[in-house]
Motif scaffolding. Sequence first.
Motif, short mmCIF file in Angstrom:
data_model
loop_
_atom_site.label_atom_id
_atom_site.label_comp_id
_atom_site.label_asym_id
_atom_site.label_seq_id
_atom_site.Cartn_x
_atom_site.Cartn_y
_atom_site.Cartn_z
N LEU A 103 72.38 50.84 -30.33
CA LEU A 103 73.59 51.80 -30.04
C LEU A 103 73.69 51.64 -28.49
O LEU A 103 74.82 51.36 -27.88
CB LEU A 103 73.68 52.89 -30.51
CG LEU A 103 73.71 53.01 -32.06
CD1 LEU A 103 73.44 54.49 -32.55
CD2 LEU A 103 75.31 52.79 -32.46
N ARG A 104 72.49 51.80 -27.97
CA ARG A 104 72.61 51.80 -26.31
C ARG A 104 72.89 50.48 -25.92
O ARG A 104 74.12 50.43 -24.95
CB ARG A 104 71.26 52.41 -25.79
CG ARG A 104 71.06 53.69 -25.78
CD ARG A 104 69.89 54.09 -25.24
NE ARG A 104 68.53 53.96 -25.99
CZ ARG A 104 68.22 54.69 -27.04
NH1 ARG A 104 68.89 56.09 -26.91
NH2 ARG A 104 66.98 54.51 -27.67
N HIS A 121 78.57 60.25 -28.48
CA HIS A 121 77.67 60.89 -29.61
C HIS A 121 76.36 61.13 -29.23
O HIS A 121 75.57 61.94 -29.29
CB HIS A 121 77.80 59.83 -30.82
CG HIS A 121 78.84 60.26 -31.81
ND1 HIS A 121 78.85 61.21 -32.58
CD2 HIS A 121 79.98 59.35 -31.95
CE1 HIS A 121 80.05 60.91 -33.39
NE2 HIS A 121 80.66 59.86 -32.99
N THR A 126 75.07 63.91 -31.73
CA THR A 126 75.59 63.75 -33.00
C THR A 126 75.33 62.21 -33.44
O THR A 126 75.15 61.23 -32.51
CB THR A 126 77.16 63.86 -32.96
OG1 THR A 126 77.68 63.50 -31.87
CG2 THR A 126 77.14 65.47 -32.90
N ILE A 127 75.81 62.00 -34.67
CA ILE A 127 75.41 60.65 -35.24
C ILE A 127 76.81 59.67 -35.04
O ILE A 127 77.84 60.14 -35.70
CB ILE A 127 75.03 60.86 -36.46
CG1 ILE A 127 73.70 61.79 -36.61
CG2 ILE A 127 74.46 59.61 -37.29
CD1 ILE A 127 72.62 61.42 -35.65
N VAL A 128 76.61 58.54 -34.84
CA VAL A 128 77.58 57.59 -34.73
C VAL A 128 78.03 57.14 -36.12
O VAL A 128 77.28 56.96 -37.00
CB VAL A 128 77.06 56.35 -34.08
CG1 VAL A 128 78.02 55.09 -34.16
CG2 VAL A 128 76.69 56.68 -32.49
N GLY A 168 64.65 55.21 -36.58
CA GLY A 168 65.93 56.18 -36.04
C GLY A 168 67.08 55.93 -37.13
O GLY A 168 67.89 56.69 -36.66
N PHE A 169 66.75 55.80 -38.24
CA PHE A 169 68.07 55.54 -39.07
C PHE A 169 67.32 55.70 -40.62
O PHE A 169 66.12 55.16 -40.69
CB PHE A 169 68.54 54.21 -38.91
CG PHE A 169 69.56 53.93 -39.92
CD1 PHE A 169 71.06 54.16 -39.56
CD2 PHE A 169 69.49 53.36 -41.09
CE1 PHE A 169 71.97 53.77 -40.14
CE2 PHE A 169 70.76 53.00 -42.02
CZ PHE A 169 71.94 53.38 -41.60
N ARG A 171 69.96 58.63 -40.38
CA ARG A 171 69.72 59.92 -39.71
C ARG A 171 70.55 61.02 -40.29
O ARG A 171 70.49 62.25 -40.23
CB ARG A 171 70.43 59.85 -38.27
CG ARG A 171 69.63 59.16 -37.34
CD ARG A 171 68.72 60.14 -36.71
NE ARG A 171 68.41 60.10 -35.23
CZ ARG A 171 68.06 59.45 -34.38
NH1 ARG A 171 67.72 58.29 -34.65
NH2 ARG A 171 67.81 59.81 -33.08
N ARG A 215 68.05 58.15 -19.71
CA ARG A 215 68.79 58.23 -20.83
C ARG A 215 69.68 59.47 -20.82
O ARG A 215 69.29 60.47 -20.12
CB ARG A 215 68.01 58.46 -21.98
CG ARG A 215 67.52 57.22 -22.67
CD ARG A 215 66.36 57.47 -23.70
NE ARG A 215 67.18 58.25 -24.81
CZ ARG A 215 66.60 58.18 -26.02
NH1 ARG A 215 65.52 57.30 -26.36
NH2 ARG A 215 66.99 58.98 -27.13
N ARG A 226 70.48 67.74 -30.19
CA ARG A 226 69.62 66.52 -31.09
C ARG A 226 68.40 67.57 -32.09
O ARG A 226 68.57 66.85 -33.28
CB ARG A 226 68.58 65.69 -30.01
CG ARG A 226 69.65 64.82 -29.15
CD ARG A 226 68.67 64.19 -28.14
NE ARG A 226 67.74 63.12 -28.39
CZ ARG A 226 66.99 62.76 -27.69
NH1 ARG A 226 66.82 63.28 -26.34
NH2 ARG A 226 66.49 61.44 -28.05
#
Length: 275
Positions: A103-104, A121, A126-128, A168-169, A171, A215, A226
């Motif tokens: 995502l980054r 997000h 929050t979650i994309v 990380g998924f 989420r 970050r 988070r």
Amino acid sequence: MSVIVIIKRWLSYSRNFPLNLYLKRLNQQPTVNYCHTVSFSNIQRISLINRFFNNNCKMYDWNNLPRPNVIFVLGGPGAGKGTQCNLISKKFGHVHLSAGDLLRKEQNTAGSQYGELIAEHIKNGTIVPVEITCKLLMNAMLENMISLAKMVEGNDKPIATGNFLIDGFPRNQDNLDGWQKFVGDKVNVQLVLVFECPEEVYIARCLKRGQHSGRADDNPESMKKRLDTHLNQTMPIVKYYEKLDLVKRIDSSRSIKEVHEECCTILQSLMAQAK
Ligand SMILES: Nc1ncnc2c1ncn2[C@@H]1O[C@H](COP(=O)(O)OP(=O)(O)OP(=O)(O)O)[C@@H](O)[C@H]1O
Ligand SMILES: O=c1ccn([C@@H]2O[C@H](COP(=O)(O)O)[C@@H](O)[C@H]2O)c(=O)[nH]1
């Protein structure tokens, strides 16, 4: 030059994939092996690409590729998911895909239509929406599956499979629903590793990392959000997988080496069962 095109029959959201941009990009970088996914409805445009590249174009269909193994890796912010995935990947050869890193990267891609949305997000913890994350994950998986398939070319059907650590998924419930819809049983989810620490450890690690990470979310305000997302949205997903008996919880407040050793024991036992 070789071009790899994968036909995806089952992803409706990529129906309008901008193939013009794709061709333009290839023109600019004519020596790269390029891999991208297009939907079945773009089949006519694929023949266009074929002509464009003198039929020097290889097509794969996800449905004919071997079913890869997936280990999901979850845990609070700073739990050590990325650190442990790197170590596992070095030792066992799994492909490490971090949803946050993808995502980054997308956020920083010039011209991305999702850049601002992703940035918002991430800052808010929050979650994309899953359509974006799943597409990035699937493209990354497919690229790796194709590389593996290429290694065994000569067979009518590729026989290699892939082992993926997806860091990380999923989420939240939207992630889980999207994954089931777009990927489902096209992969074999073997395990869910969950790294756990007391809250103060998550915070201390991320704030320390924030001194040099750059970050946007390694700061006290984002951390609160988070942690809230982790507790209220991600932990229910862990519980879902627990009911399927797929979860291994790991105390990751210990040293990197101790945590890694426990991961190795778990992975070795998984591999022994899979034989
Ligand atoms: N067991 C450990 N002991 C001490 N520090 C650790 C440990 N594991 C990781 N760290 C450090 O904590 C920070 C966060 O680790 P890492 O990036 O692996 O976590 P993460 O779970 O992937 O985080 P995020 O979800 O926020 O991306 C890093 O600076 C890392 O070096
Ligand atoms: O599946 C995902 C993964 C991540 N996000 C967003 O990115 C940040 C950072 O993720 P890390 O895994 O900690 O690097 C996360 O807080 C989310 O905002 C996401 O939306 N979906």
